[in-house]
Design a protein around this motif. Sequence first.
Motif, PDB file in Angstrom:
ATOM      1  N   THR A  46     -21.368  10.510  22.857  1.00  0.00           N
ATOM      2  CA  THR A  46     -20.651  10.901  24.079  1.00  0.00           C
ATOM      3  C   THR A  46     -21.452  10.588  25.335  1.00  0.00           C
ATOM      4  O   THR A  46     -20.909  10.608  26.433  1.00  0.00           O
ATOM      5  CB  THR A  46     -20.299  12.398  24.068  1.00  0.00           C
ATOM      6  N   THR A 205     -10.838  16.992  32.859  1.00  0.00           N
ATOM      7  CA  THR A 205     -11.723  17.160  31.722  1.00  0.00           C
ATOM      8  C   THR A 205     -12.613  15.943  31.579  1.00  0.00           C
ATOM      9  O   THR A 205     -12.228  14.841  31.968  1.00  0.00           O
ATOM     10  CB  THR A 205     -10.913  17.349  30.417  1.00  0.00           C
ATOM     11  N   HIS A 207     -13.600  15.187  28.555  1.00  0.00           N
ATOM     12  CA  HIS A 207     -13.392  14.819  27.150  1.00  0.00           C
ATOM     13  C   HIS A 207     -12.232  13.819  27.030  1.00  0.00           C
ATOM     14  O   HIS A 207     -11.132  14.153  26.585  1.00  0.00           O
ATOM     15  CB  HIS A 207     -13.126  16.073  26.322  1.00  0.00           C
ATOM     16  N   HIS A 209     -13.045  10.349  26.000  1.00  0.00           N
ATOM     17  CA  HIS A 209     -13.539   9.156  25.309  1.00  0.00           C
ATOM     18  C   HIS A 209     -12.522   8.684  24.273  1.00  0.00           C
ATOM     19  O   HIS A 209     -12.066   9.452  23.432  1.00  0.00           O
ATOM     20  CB  HIS A 209     -14.865   9.476  24.615  1.00  0.00           C
ATOM     21  N   GLN A 247      -8.393  20.186  23.883  1.00  0.00           N
ATOM     22  CA  GLN A 247      -9.749  19.654  23.837  1.00  0.00           C
ATOM     23  C   GLN A 247     -10.522  20.105  22.599  1.00  0.00           C
ATOM     24  O   GLN A 247     -10.402  21.246  22.158  1.00  0.00           O
ATOM     25  CB  GLN A 247     -10.518  20.103  25.076  1.00  0.00           C
ATOM     26  N   GLY A 249     -13.935  19.652  22.805  1.00  0.00           N
ATOM     27  CA  GLY A 249     -14.957  20.322  23.594  1.00  0.00           C
ATOM     28  C   GLY A 249     -16.387  20.188  23.114  1.00  0.00           C
ATOM     29  O   GLY A 249     -17.218  21.039  23.427  1.00  0.00           O
ATOM     30  N   HIS A 254     -19.034  12.274  27.696  1.00  0.00           N
ATOM     31  CA  HIS A 254     -17.589  12.071  27.597  1.00  0.00           C
ATOM     32  C   HIS A 254     -17.156  12.311  26.155  1.00  0.00           C
ATOM     33  O   HIS A 254     -17.245  11.432  25.301  1.00  0.00           O
ATOM     34  CB  HIS A 254     -17.223  10.651  28.037  1.00  0.00           C
ATOM     35  N   GLY A 255     -16.677  13.511  25.885  1.00  0.00           N
ATOM     36  CA  GLY A 255     -16.306  13.889  24.531  1.00  0.00           C
ATOM     37  C   GLY A 255     -15.025  13.222  24.066  1.00  0.00           C
ATOM     38  O   GLY A 255     -14.233  12.719  24.867  1.00  0.00           O
ATOM     39  N   THR A 257     -11.193  12.725  22.281  1.00  0.00           N
ATOM     40  CA  THR A 257      -9.910  13.424  22.336  1.00  0.00           C
ATOM     41  C   THR A 257      -9.557  13.972  20.954  1.00  0.00           C
ATOM     42  O   THR A 257     -10.192  13.639  19.950  1.00  0.00           O
ATOM     43  CB  THR A 257      -8.797  12.475  22.815  1.00  0.00           C
TER      44      THR A 257
END
Length: 269
Positions: A46, A205, A207, A209, A247, A249, A254-255, A257
């Motif tokens: 991430t 968000t 998150h 990626h 999420q 999380g 960048h977390g 999906t």
Amino acid sequence: MTVSRALTIAGSDSGGGAGIQADLKTFQELGVFGMTAITAVTAQNTLGVQGVYPLTLEALKTQIDSVAEDLSPHAIKTGMLFNADMIRLVSQQIVHYGWENIIVDPVMVAKGGQSLLQEEADEALITSLLPLAKVITPNIPEAEVLTGMEIRTLDHRKDAAKRLVDLGAKNVMVKGGHDSTNDVVTDLLYDGHTFHLFEGERKETKHTHGTGCTFAAAITAEISKGNNVLDAIQTAKAFIQSAIEDQLGFGSGHGPTNHWAYNKRNVYR
């Protein structure tokens, strides 16, 4: 019973959020049997991309041949193709096997900013692969590279979409996620005749990626089932909206999906 089958030609993401991994998860969630031809192995998480290790042209060609000669995909998605030689090879294979349902996700830059496509590959993508595309799904920065124009407004996006159709793409989906001027994400589809707008609520968000890979994979999955482009995009929009909103999380950057969110919503709502 005919089982819908989709082939993804893309890079491997060791973090599991994008690339081949995201494509296979999306295919599975939408009831499509997924197959792969890997262009490169990446070391990433991430926080960014730590390494990109391309396969040989022979390795890529043999993977595509193996799938084509026995498993007959109904739709093909391309993602990270790394360099001009790979793009030309993939284009030649598509023509050789007479494949028509080609969804091109012009993967050029990772979420962390690292380039995933060598500069000399841009022209090969435009001249060799783009004319074969049933759908191409650039985000705004990618559309700027492909058209050579600055995109700041919706009218700019319409002009860019027209240019990409003029270059040979049958349908152009210019995604609006990079336009942060309002709370609604507006994606623009141009089919060569008509513009269609798809709106969704913006989720603040980090998150995100793999959103581009996942969205294009969902379109590919639906087209492999025989659905038309408009219906495929409607499902893909719902799929990616769910994946972003619900999420997971984790990760310090960048977390990823949530690929199972769409079906979870449909089952338990």
